[in-house]
Design an enzyme around this catalytic site. Structure first.
Site, PDB file in Angstrom:
ATOM      1  N   CYS A  93       0.960  -1.130  -0.023  1.00  0.00           N
ATOM      2  CA  CYS A  93      -0.088   0.015  -0.050  1.00  0.00           C
ATOM      3  C   CYS A  93       0.838   1.368  -0.128  1.00  0.00           C
ATOM      4  O   CYS A  93       1.508   1.438  -0.973  1.00  0.00           O
ATOM      5  CB  CYS A  93      -0.861  -0.190   1.212  1.00  0.00           C
ATOM      6  SG  CYS A  93      -2.492   0.622   0.910  1.00  0.00           S
ATOM      7  N   HIS A 189      -3.170  -6.023   2.348  1.00  0.00           N
ATOM      8  CA  HIS A 189      -2.962  -5.983   3.925  1.00  0.00           C
ATOM      9  C   HIS A 189      -3.338  -7.292   4.365  1.00  0.00           C
ATOM     10  O   HIS A 189      -4.034  -8.114   3.720  1.00  0.00           O
ATOM     11  CB  HIS A 189      -3.538  -4.765   4.816  1.00  0.00           C
ATOM     12  CG  HIS A 189      -3.285  -3.582   4.221  1.00  0.00           C
ATOM     13  ND1 HIS A 189      -2.017  -2.976   4.752  1.00  0.00           N
ATOM     14  CD2 HIS A 189      -3.958  -2.401   3.524  1.00  0.00           C
ATOM     15  CE1 HIS A 189      -2.030  -1.623   4.179  1.00  0.00           C
ATOM     16  NE2 HIS A 189      -2.948  -1.541   3.447  1.00  0.00           N
TER      17      HIS A 189
HETATM   18  N1  GLN Z   1      -2.298   6.847   1.640  1.00  0.00           N
HETATM   19  C1  GLN Z   1      -2.413   5.670   0.583  1.00  0.00           C
HETATM   20  C2  GLN Z   1      -3.763   5.352   0.215  1.00  0.00           C
HETATM   21  O1  GLN Z   1      -4.859   5.639   0.945  1.00  0.00           O
HETATM   22  C3  GLN Z   1      -1.857   4.430   1.400  1.00  0.00           C
HETATM   23  C4  GLN Z   1      -2.863   3.895   2.460  1.00  0.00           C
HETATM   24  C5  GLN Z   1      -2.490   2.443   3.096  1.00  0.00           C
HETATM   25  O2  GLN Z   1      -1.075   2.111   3.342  1.00  0.00           O
HETATM   26  N2  GLN Z   1      -3.208   1.688   3.746  1.00  0.00           N
HETATM   27  O3  GLN Z   1      -3.928   5.055  -1.067  1.00  0.00           O
END
Ligand code: GLN
Length: 241
Positions: A93, A189
């Site tokens: 991510c 995740h």
């Molecule tokens: N800020 C990034 C997004 O929202 C990554 C978020 C995250 O790592 N879950 O796409």
């Protein structure tokens, strides 16, 4: 031989249970009698002399601003050189986005990445939240996504896999994640590695090869529990799609 795991920004880029990936890597090594050393690399910290596997987890836009700044210059160049030399990496991510050329948040200047991946990410108007199942060279992979960033891969960059359930890189081209040499990027995740042991072992084997300079064949483990967790997550993803 000790496999060195470089945990990039473990204190700040560690949301939605991403630290579980470090646990999965170190435990599957330990079960095989392989020593690992996990070095957390924070803002302003130097990189260890050798890193065999990088892990770079997710974080909100706010955290990404300071991390992006810290990665510019020698630090990012060293990570990139390590990847070119065969070091493994799992980026998730926000970490994945900063391994690309840049991430453009909603209300901040574009954040430069380190261009391991020929990819650009741009914050979208919709947040993609839900279970994800993809088909990949490591078989079926399952995880959980929570991102507004939309990632577009350059023409020569391979995705990690093809979306079967969920949104993936951008909800449009059916791709999820990226792979360049032994560096993997994804929006999975969960954490992703405990439920996908083949992927974990592939990263571990790549890290060992980087450490000793020759390929290794890892002894199989009893993965009945991992397989049950994987199947349960896939069943839930399909049922709740
Ligand atoms: N800020 C990034 C997004 O929202 C990554 C978020 C995250 O790592 N879950 O796409």
């Amino acid at each position: 031989m000790t496999v060195v795991i470089g945990w990039l920004y473990g204190a700040t880029m560690n949301i939605y249970g991403d630290r579980g990936n470090i646990i999965a890597l170190t435990q599957r090594a330990k079960w095989r009698g392989i020593d690992t050393e996990t070095v957390t690399i924070g803002i302003g910290d130097p990189l260890p002399p050798r890193v065999d596997i990088y892990f770079f987890g997710g974080g909100q836009d706010q955290e990404q601003i300071a991390v992006s700044r810290d990665l510019q210059g020698a630090k990012g160049e060293r990570i990139k050189a390590d990847i070119e030399a065969g070091a493994a990496a799992l980026t998730v991510c926000g970490g994945y986005q900063l391994f690309g050329h840049e991430y453009r948040p909603h209300d901040a200047e574009p954040l430069p990445g380190i261009s391991v991946f020929d990819a650009i990410s741009v914050a979208g108007s919709e947040r993609f939240i839900g279970n994800v199942v993809i088909d990949s060279e490591w078989g079926e992979l399952v995880g959980f996504e929570n991102h507004s960033g939309l990632t577009h891969l350059g023409t020569g960059l391979a995705p990690l896999g093809k979306v079967r359930v969920g949104r993936g890189n951008n909800g449009k081209d059916g791709q999820e994640g990226a792979r360049y040499r032994n560096a993997l990027g994804c929006y999975l995740h969960g954490s992703v590695l405990p439920k996908n042991p083949r992927l974990t072992d592939w990263l571990l084997a790549a890290g060992i090869e980087h450490a000793i300079g020759e390929p290794v064949e890892l002894a199989p483990l009893d993965d009945r529990i991992e397989a049950a967790a994987h199947a349960s997550a896939v069943e839930r993803a399909v049922r709740t799609r």
